[in-house]
Scaffold this motif. Sequence first.
Motif, PDB file in Angstrom:
ATOM      1  N   ASN A  39       0.824  -1.202   0.000  1.00  0.00           N
ATOM      2  CA  ASN A  39       0.000   0.000   0.000  1.00  0.00           C
ATOM      3  C   ASN A  39       0.864   1.262   0.000  1.00  0.00           C
ATOM      4  O   ASN A  39       0.562   2.239  -0.691  1.00  0.00           O
ATOM      5  CB  ASN A  39      -0.943  -0.002   1.202  1.00  0.00           C
ATOM      6  CG  ASN A  39      -1.926   1.136   1.130  1.00  0.00           C
ATOM      7  OD1 ASN A  39      -2.791   1.180   0.266  1.00  0.00           O
ATOM      8  ND2 ASN A  39      -1.773   2.108   2.029  1.00  0.00           N
ATOM      9  N   HIS A  40       1.961   1.246   0.752  1.00  0.00           N
ATOM     10  CA  HIS A  40       2.871   2.401   0.774  1.00  0.00           C
ATOM     11  C   HIS A  40       3.429   2.652  -0.631  1.00  0.00           C
ATOM     12  O   HIS A  40       3.489   3.799  -1.080  1.00  0.00           O
ATOM     13  CB  HIS A  40       4.009   2.162   1.771  1.00  0.00           C
ATOM     14  CG  HIS A  40       4.851   3.381   2.003  1.00  0.00           C
ATOM     15  ND1 HIS A  40       4.576   4.285   2.996  1.00  0.00           N
ATOM     16  CD2 HIS A  40       5.940   3.850   1.349  1.00  0.00           C
ATOM     17  CE1 HIS A  40       5.461   5.264   2.954  1.00  0.00           C
ATOM     18  NE2 HIS A  40       6.305   5.021   1.967  1.00  0.00           N
ATOM     19  N   ALA A  66       2.026   1.800  -3.452  1.00  0.00           N
ATOM     20  CA  ALA A  66       0.914   2.262  -4.298  1.00  0.00           C
ATOM     21  C   ALA A  66       0.639   3.741  -4.080  1.00  0.00           C
ATOM     22  O   ALA A  66       0.279   4.461  -5.015  1.00  0.00           O
ATOM     23  CB  ALA A  66      -0.338   1.436  -4.019  1.00  0.00           C
ATOM     24  N   GLU A  67       0.813   4.202  -2.858  1.00  0.00           N
ATOM     25  CA  GLU A  67       0.453   5.579  -2.521  1.00  0.00           C
ATOM     26  C   GLU A  67       1.605   6.577  -2.631  1.00  0.00           C
ATOM     27  O   GLU A  67       1.380   7.762  -2.787  1.00  0.00           O
ATOM     28  CB  GLU A  67      -0.120   5.629  -1.093  1.00  0.00           C
ATOM     29  CG  GLU A  67      -1.406   4.833  -0.916  1.00  0.00           C
ATOM     30  CD  GLU A  67      -2.566   5.360  -1.745  1.00  0.00           C
ATOM     31  OE1 GLU A  67      -2.588   6.558  -2.080  1.00  0.00           O
ATOM     32  OE2 GLU A  67      -3.461   4.553  -2.074  1.00  0.00           O
ATOM     33  N   HIS A  68       2.864   6.106  -2.552  1.00  0.00           N
ATOM     34  CA  HIS A  68       3.981   7.045  -2.420  1.00  0.00           C
ATOM     35  C   HIS A  68       5.114   6.873  -3.427  1.00  0.00           C
ATOM     36  O   HIS A  68       6.160   7.506  -3.264  1.00  0.00           O
ATOM     37  CB  HIS A  68       4.571   6.949  -1.005  1.00  0.00           C
ATOM     38  CG  HIS A  68       3.583   7.273   0.069  1.00  0.00           C
ATOM     39  ND1 HIS A  68       3.176   8.555   0.362  1.00  0.00           N
ATOM     40  CD2 HIS A  68       2.886   6.471   0.904  1.00  0.00           C
ATOM     41  CE1 HIS A  68       2.294   8.534   1.337  1.00  0.00           C
ATOM     42  NE2 HIS A  68       2.084   7.272   1.685  1.00  0.00           N
ATOM     43  N   SER A  69       4.956   6.036  -4.439  1.00  0.00           N
ATOM     44  CA  SER A  69       6.085   5.800  -5.355  1.00  0.00           C
ATOM     45  C   SER A  69       5.833   6.274  -6.777  1.00  0.00           C
ATOM     46  O   SER A  69       6.714   6.193  -7.615  1.00  0.00           O
ATOM     47  CB  SER A  69       6.420   4.303  -5.397  1.00  0.00           C
ATOM     48  OG  SER A  69       5.349   3.609  -6.019  1.00  0.00           O
ATOM     49  N   ASP A 118       1.012   3.145 -10.428  1.00  0.00           N
ATOM     50  CA  ASP A 118      -0.454   3.175 -10.491  1.00  0.00           C
ATOM     51  C   ASP A 118      -1.091   1.993  -9.763  1.00  0.00           C
ATOM     52  O   ASP A 118      -2.146   2.124  -9.149  1.00  0.00           O
ATOM     53  CB  ASP A 118      -0.927   3.175 -11.953  1.00  0.00           C
ATOM     54  CG  ASP A 118      -0.416   4.389 -12.703  1.00  0.00           C
ATOM     55  OD1 ASP A 118      -0.578   5.519 -12.187  1.00  0.00           O
ATOM     56  OD2 ASP A 118       0.169   4.214 -13.789  1.00  0.00           O
ATOM     57  N   GLN A 119      -0.467   0.831  -9.888  1.00  0.00           N
ATOM     58  CA  GLN A 119      -0.982  -0.378  -9.245  1.00  0.00           C
ATOM     59  C   GLN A 119       0.187  -1.215  -8.761  1.00  0.00           C
ATOM     60  O   GLN A 119       1.284  -1.158  -9.332  1.00  0.00           O
ATOM     61  CB  GLN A 119      -1.788  -1.240 -10.224  1.00  0.00           C
ATOM     62  CG  GLN A 119      -3.151  -0.732 -10.551  1.00  0.00           C
ATOM     63  CD  GLN A 119      -3.900  -1.710 -11.465  1.00  0.00           C
ATOM     64  OE1 GLN A 119      -3.365  -2.709 -11.942  1.00  0.00           O
ATOM     65  NE2 GLN A 119      -5.169  -1.410 -11.696  1.00  0.00           N
ATOM     66  N   THR A 171      -6.336  -8.300  -0.252  1.00  0.00           N
ATOM     67  CA  THR A 171      -6.303  -7.093  -1.094  1.00  0.00           C
ATOM     68  C   THR A 171      -7.682  -6.641  -1.567  1.00  0.00           C
ATOM     69  O   THR A 171      -7.798  -5.636  -2.271  1.00  0.00           O
ATOM     70  CB  THR A 171      -5.421  -7.327  -2.336  1.00  0.00           C
ATOM     71  OG1 THR A 171      -5.929  -8.446  -3.082  1.00  0.00           O
ATOM     72  CG2 THR A 171      -3.972  -7.595  -1.946  1.00  0.00           C
ATOM     73  N   TYR A 201      -8.498  -2.958  -1.337  1.00  0.00           N
ATOM     74  CA  TYR A 201      -7.433  -2.044  -1.776  1.00  0.00           C
ATOM     75  C   TYR A 201      -7.429  -1.998  -3.303  1.00  0.00           C
ATOM     76  O   TYR A 201      -6.813  -2.849  -3.946  1.00  0.00           O
ATOM     77  CB  TYR A 201      -6.069  -2.529  -1.270  1.00  0.00           C
ATOM     78  CG  TYR A 201      -5.939  -2.550   0.240  1.00  0.00           C
ATOM     79  CD1 TYR A 201      -5.384  -1.475   0.920  1.00  0.00           C
ATOM     80  CD2 TYR A 201      -6.364  -3.664   0.978  1.00  0.00           C
ATOM     81  CE1 TYR A 201      -5.256  -1.488   2.298  1.00  0.00           C
ATOM     82  CE2 TYR A 201      -6.244  -3.681   2.361  1.00  0.00           C
ATOM     83  CZ  TYR A 201      -5.692  -2.595   3.014  1.00  0.00           C
ATOM     84  OH  TYR A 201      -5.567  -2.610   4.382  1.00  0.00           O
ATOM     85  N   LYS A 257      -5.870  -0.416  -5.518  1.00  0.00           N
ATOM     86  CA  LYS A 257      -4.581  -0.315  -6.222  1.00  0.00           C
ATOM     87  C   LYS A 257      -3.730  -1.571  -6.075  1.00  0.00           C
ATOM     88  O   LYS A 257      -2.671  -1.677  -6.685  1.00  0.00           O
ATOM     89  CB  LYS A 257      -3.788   0.895  -5.707  1.00  0.00           C
ATOM     90  CG  LYS A 257      -4.425   2.226  -6.049  1.00  0.00           C
ATOM     91  CD  LYS A 257      -3.562   3.368  -5.531  1.00  0.00           C
ATOM     92  CE  LYS A 257      -4.209   4.715  -5.805  1.00  0.00           C
ATOM     93  NZ  LYS A 257      -3.403   5.815  -5.233  1.00  0.00           N
TER      94      LYS A 257
END
Length: 193
Positions: A22-23, A25-28, A31-32, A63, A66, A68
Amino acid sequence: MKIGLYFGTFNPIHIGHLIIANHMAEHSGLDQIWLVVTPHNPHKTKSTLLDDYKRLEMVFQATEHYPKLKPSDIEFKLPQPNYTVNTLAHLQEKYPSHQFSLIMGEDNLKSLHKWKNYEVILEHHNIYVYPRISGEMVPAELEIHRHVHRIDAPVVEISSTFIRDSIKAGKNVRPMLPEAVWQYVDHNNLYKK
């Protein structure tokens, strides 16, 4: 679409895996994140692995909420034992419009030079690295490589081996697993023998 491939036996998938995925997916900028369930890692013995489809089911359960994060069984269809370079070639052919990157812990980056055709992987794919607690140094050429990107993700030191051993010993591991995975493991009496 930028896809991060997070390979693992996920035997079982635990909250540490989810936190990292999740990190990323959200911070790099990816897209998925596809959680690729590996049927047989060339560096691990097959005998310790739970059935491939049970592990895939646990990744689906973990998952589900989630959007993403996506479970992937892509390696189930490839000859075994398989190597990451072959999986990447297969995915690039199957999804030519996607850009595939690898997600790995710092410990795996340190041994990347031992992977089959690792130079090909490095040349054509970005690698997103999350920190692990370890004393060893990353080889300098990998540390500064243009395709290696360190992501300041949380350090989560939970291991599937510890979870399996704890279940076998009759310990409560519920806080370490996503609730749906804990229910699946408990309902199916997994890892108790």
